[in-house]
Design an enzyme around this catalytic site. Structure first.
Site, short mmCIF file in Angstrom:
data_model
loop_
_atom_site.label_atom_id
_atom_site.label_comp_id
_atom_site.label_asym_id
_atom_site.label_seq_id
_atom_site.Cartn_x
_atom_site.Cartn_y
_atom_site.Cartn_z
CG ASP A 12 58.81 35.70 21.54
OD1 ASP A 12 59.83 35.86 20.92
OD2 ASP A 12 57.57 35.14 21.25
CD GLU A 40 58.45 36.96 13.31
OE1 GLU A 40 57.43 36.72 13.45
OE2 GLU A 40 59.34 37.64 13.95
CG HIS A 99 51.60 35.22 18.61
ND1 HIS A 99 52.90 34.95 18.26
CD2 HIS A 99 51.73 36.47 18.27
CE1 HIS A 99 53.63 35.65 18.06
NE2 HIS A 99 54.00 36.38 17.96
CG ASP A 100 52.64 37.56 14.68
OD1 ASP A 100 51.85 38.31 15.18
OD2 ASP A 100 53.97 37.63 14.93
CG ASP A 149 60.34 39.80 17.40
OD1 ASP A 149 58.92 38.64 17.47
OD2 ASP A 149 59.93 40.85 17.10
C1 NOJ Z 1 56.41 39.49 15.57
C2 NOJ Z 1 55.55 38.91 16.28
O1 NOJ Z 1 55.42 37.68 16.69
C3 NOJ Z 1 54.58 39.46 16.39
O2 NOJ Z 1 53.89 39.39 17.45
C4 NOJ Z 1 55.28 41.54 17.41
O3 NOJ Z 1 54.02 42.45 16.92
C5 NOJ Z 1 56.46 42.03 15.77
N1 NOJ Z 1 57.36 40.78 15.92
C6 NOJ Z 1 56.86 43.23 16.77
O4 NOJ Z 1 57.85 42.36 17.12
#
Ligand code: NOJ
Length: 525
Positions: A99, A262, A323-324, A199
């Site tokens: 990541d 992402e 994970h989000d 990210d």
């Molecule tokens: C995306 C990540 O997947 C998330 O978990 C994070 O809080 C935000 N970006 C900030 O880095």
């Protein structure tokens, strides 16, 4: 012809390292823990492991606030553990994706400590510092994704942070900052990693005039604050594509490496991240299955729109969880999540799985006193919290699910005595057995893997499409409802059902689908 490119034919699997396997009893997963579970991952049939951040971090956002890009947080282990893990991954024929978080650092990163130390510091311009607005407030109206203004005052100026104030955004217009970030890529590429998931790729560069964002006319006044404005000037700026291309060039200079972005954007804008001449991200993450309504019509529409939006030669991909996001088994229920598994693993394009979805893990309600996620703490009760989908992996039926000997950092799901890898491995019709079967079929049938996707249709509750190459044709029929459905079908035989029975049965002209049943039919001719 079956694709021979690993990130096209292979399946990606996300490991959230805090929650996968603890090896030292502190209740938090670590690199040695992942190492212990590699045979499970290899046996599942996935190709590449993406591990969410494990770098030194104050953990304000659980590792997405990085204080040192080129080391390992002691919670997770050491660089020696990392090298051992990477070697073990490669030994099993798997790939490792890291990541990369280049949009912001931790406020404890030495770069930011220097930058904030004085307006004259050479690293001042590595971050986004602005004077107060005329009235003395924040420089503009940009909002943080975690609630409130995206600007925090420090001395006489404000700095910008798209997330927590402990996560200052860097300035990608500064050449030295760029080079420092590119050196981070080189550091890990030199160690042998196979790619990066970048990210918030679409947020990297901001409007050079810092113009105010417009009001979002569709926003819900009771929803999260960040949705009140359209993120027009602080995300998806045209200059971002040049940065992505520069990252890709670095990866290409190392040979066969993978750049994933992402990106939460509509298809037409997402497609641009493949880059000019496909020299951007090879896989701009496609999250549309997570966002769309769970109906045959909506999904058929998403598949067709996506296929139509892809640039010529671009390779598609599909993500069902991360994970989000709330887990798929919670969003649509466990029975329907089996249909979702068949969908994910029979669509054209690289699938990304989220750890635990293969055993049907669900979101775990976290009582207020145990909340860890800053997204929930900052805006409680709006459904922003991500702890529920980050709970420990359920390995066996022992008291702590085989995850740890200590106290897990987040509570385990109440169902872990039943829903776990060991128990489900022994049940021939379990969710895990279904995943293993589907992955096996995808890995061994070229048409399911790299064939075209054709005749995408929805008929009431049934979503249907075909996958075909010169040699084989498969029809996939998914019943998205709890009622029985009949669907017309050409002659062939059943290769797999989500109910894990009747494989090998012949079909003639009609197929009866049971509630929540998905079926792959191999066509006779
Ligand atoms: C995306 C990540 O997947 C998330 O978990 C994070 O809080 C935000 N970006 C900030 O880095």
């Amino acid at each position: 012809m079956q694709s021979t490119v690993w990130w096209q034919y292979g399946i990606l699997y996300e490991v959230y390292p805090r929650s996968f396997q603890d090896s030292n009893g502190d209740g938090i997963g670590d690199l040695q823990g992942i190492l212990q579970r590699l045979d499970y991952l290899a046996g599942l049939g996935i190709k590449a492991v993406w591990i969410a951040p494990f770098y030194p971090s104050p953990m304000a956002d659980f590792g997405y606030d990085i204080a040192d890009y080129c080391n390992i947080d002691r919670i997770f282990g050491t660089l020696a553990d990392f090298d051992q893990l990477l070697q073990a991954i490669h030994k099993r024929g798997l790939k490792l994706i890291l990541d990369f978080v280049p949009n912001h650092t931790s406020d404890q990163h030495p770069w930011f400590l220097e930058s904030r130390s004085s307006p004259d510091n050479p690293k001042r311009d590595w971050y986004l510092w602005r004077d107060p607005s005329g009235g003395g407030g924040p420089p503009n109206n940009w909002l943080s994704n975690f609630g409130g203004s995206a600007w925090t005052k420090d001395g006489d100026q404000y700095y910008y942070h798209g997330f927590l104030k402990q996560q200052p955004d860097v300035n990608w217009r500064n050449a030295d900052l760029r080079e420092a970030m590119f050196n981070v890529l080189r550091f890990w590429l030199d160690r042998g990693v196979d790619g990066f998931r970048v990210d918030v790729m679409w947020m990297l560069i901001k409007d050079d005039q810092f113009r105010d964002n417009p009001i979002n006319p569709a926003s819900n006044p009771n929803g999260p604050a960040s949705q009140r404005l359209l993120a027009l000037y602080n995300t998806n700026r045209p200059e971002v594509h040049e940065i992505v291309a520069a990252m890709r060039a670095i990866l290409d200079s190392y040979g066969d490496r993978l750049l994933i972005g992402e990106i939460y954007l509509p298809f037409d804008q997402l497609a641009a991240y493949y880059g000019q001449d496909l020299k951007g991200a090879q896989l701009p993450f496609n999250f549309h299955l997570i966002a769309c309504a769970w109906s045959a019509d909506a999904i058929a529409q998403v598949i067709k729109e996506y296929e139509a939006a892809l640039p010529v030669g671009a390779w598609p991909n599909w993500v069902m969880g991360n994970h989000d996001q709330p887990r798929i088994a919670t969003r649509i229920g466990r029975a329907q999540a089996r249909v979702a598994a068949m969908l994910l693993l029979t669509l054209r394009g690289t699938p990304t799985m989220y750890y635990g979805d293969e055993i049907g893990m669900t979101d775990v309600p976290i009582p207020a006193g145990e909340v860890q996620d800053p997204a929930e703490k900052n805006e409680p009760g709006l459904g922003m919290g991500r702890d529920p989908e980050r709970t420990p992996m359920q390995w066996d039926s022992s008291k702590l699910a085989g995850f740890t000997d200590g106290t897990p950092w987040l509570r385990l799901s109440a169902d872990h005595a039943m829903v776990n890898v060991a128990t489900l491995s022994g049940e021939t019709d379990s969710m895990l057995s279904l995943y293993r079967t589907l992955i096996g079929l995808r890995n061994s049938n070229a048409a399911l893997n790299s064939g075209d996707v054709e005749v995408v249709t929805s008929n009431g509750h049934v979503l249907r499409y075909e996958r075909a190459d010169e040699a084989q044709r498969f029809a996939i029929l998914l019943n998205l409802s709890e009622s029985k459905e009949e669907a017309p079908i050409a002659a062939g035989y059943i290769l797999a059902s989500t109910h894990m029975d009747r494989s090998g049965d012949a079909v003639e002209t009609t197929l009866s689908l049971r509630p929540f049943e998905g079926v792959i039919v191999k066509r006779a001719e």
